[in-house]
Design a protein around this motif. Structure first.
Motif, short mmCIF file in Angstrom:
data_model
loop_
_atom_site.label_atom_id
_atom_site.label_comp_id
_atom_site.label_asym_id
_atom_site.label_seq_id
_atom_site.Cartn_x
_atom_site.Cartn_y
_atom_site.Cartn_z
N TRP A 85 0.81 -1.22 0.00
CA TRP A 85 0.00 0.00 0.00
C TRP A 85 0.85 1.27 0.00
CZ3 TRP A 85 -4.03 1.44 4.35
CH2 TRP A 85 -4.85 2.46 3.89
N ASN A 111 0.50 7.94 -5.70
CA ASN A 111 -0.78 8.61 -5.91
C ASN A 111 -0.81 9.99 -5.26
OD1 ASN A 111 -3.71 8.45 -6.76
ND2 ASN A 111 -3.98 8.70 -4.58
N THR A 124 -6.18 1.86 -5.12
CA THR A 124 -5.34 3.03 -5.31
C THR A 124 -4.70 3.01 -6.68
OG1 THR A 124 -4.85 3.08 -2.93
CG2 THR A 124 -3.38 4.31 -4.37
N LEU A 125 -4.27 1.82 -7.10
CA LEU A 125 -3.66 1.69 -8.42
C LEU A 125 -4.68 1.93 -9.53
CD1 LEU A 125 -1.18 0.96 -10.10
CD2 LEU A 125 -1.85 -1.44 -9.89
N CYS A 182 -5.78 5.53 -10.24
CA CYS A 182 -4.91 6.39 -11.04
C CYS A 182 -5.37 6.47 -12.49
CB CYS A 182 -3.47 5.87 -10.98
SG CYS A 182 -2.71 5.98 -9.34
N LEU A 232 2.18 2.55 -3.44
CA LEU A 232 1.06 3.03 -4.26
C LEU A 232 0.51 4.34 -3.72
CD1 LEU A 232 -0.84 -0.33 -4.86
CD2 LEU A 232 0.60 0.91 -6.49
#
Length: 219
Positions: free
Chosen positions: A29, A36, A144-145, A148, A32
């Protein structure tokens, strides 16, 4: 991805040690979240600089009935934003603290919500909730990925609703871990995340109403 598509079996294996689960969550996490956050801050700095110079906001101001010239004079007086090169070192401290703070926040509120719903009958304590949250958030970090993708030109508007639905699913996903590790019914684990969101919403609404009342009294 297999765990996200098969949440019912994602936590079937015996639980790892808390330290191991926390380390695995951080390794997935934190990078990432750092990428972000850095991209978001960079965009915010450039958007603020564009606002100071009136880039792309004249049409919006005219639609709102404002005089662009008067407002632009005010915006020009705003301080210049710091260079991104001065900000990013602080992200190396803020992002890990934010990740750990989010993990603790979810553990505290979900554990309390599960207690309110009678999901702690097995007598497993707060440490079990910490473990469940670490396991779930490691998997949910893929959100989170995927989030993006909303930064790609032309895709932000198209993906707004799917990404919103993904966020809602990832919020509920923690309930599968809670139910599995506390040995309670699945509906109690899922409902605990809903109660968590409802309590936060009520507190946020109460804070907004309190601020509005104070502003009205001051006026």
């Amino acid at each position: 991805m297999r765990a996200l598509t098969r949440p019912g079996t994602a936590f079937a294996l015996p639980p790892p040690a808390l330290g191991k689960a926390l380390r695995a969550m951080a390794l997935v996490w934190m990078p990432l979240a750092l990428a972000n956050t850095a991209w978001t801050v960079w965009r915010a700095v450039h958007a603020y600089e564009g606002l100071r110079h009136g880039t792309g906001n004249s049409g919006i101001l005219a639609q709102l009935g404002m005089d662009p010239r008067d407002l632009q004079e005010f915006l020009a007086l705003l301080p210049a934003p710091p260079a991104f090169g001065r900000i990013w070192p602080w992200l190396l401290l803020a992002v890990p603290l934010g990740v750990l703070g989010t993990w603790l926040h979810h553990a505290v509120w979900d554990h309390m919500s599960l207690w309110l719903l009678g999901g702690l009958k097995q007598g497993r304590g707060f440490r079990t909730s910490l473990l469940a949250e670490a396991e779930a958030l490691r998997i949910a970090a893929v959100g989170t990925l995927l989030g993006c993708l909303g930064y790609l030109p032309g895709l932000g508007v198209v993906l707004a609703l799917p990404l919103l639905l993904l966020d809602a699913y990832l919020w509920l996903f923690r309930g599968y871990a809670l139910a599995a590790r506390h040995g309670c019914e699945l509906w109690r684990g899922l409902a605990a995340t809903v109660v968590h969101a409802a309590l936060l919403g009520c507190l946020a609404l109460g804070l907004v109403l309190l601020m509005l009342a104070q502003l009205r009294m001051a006026a």
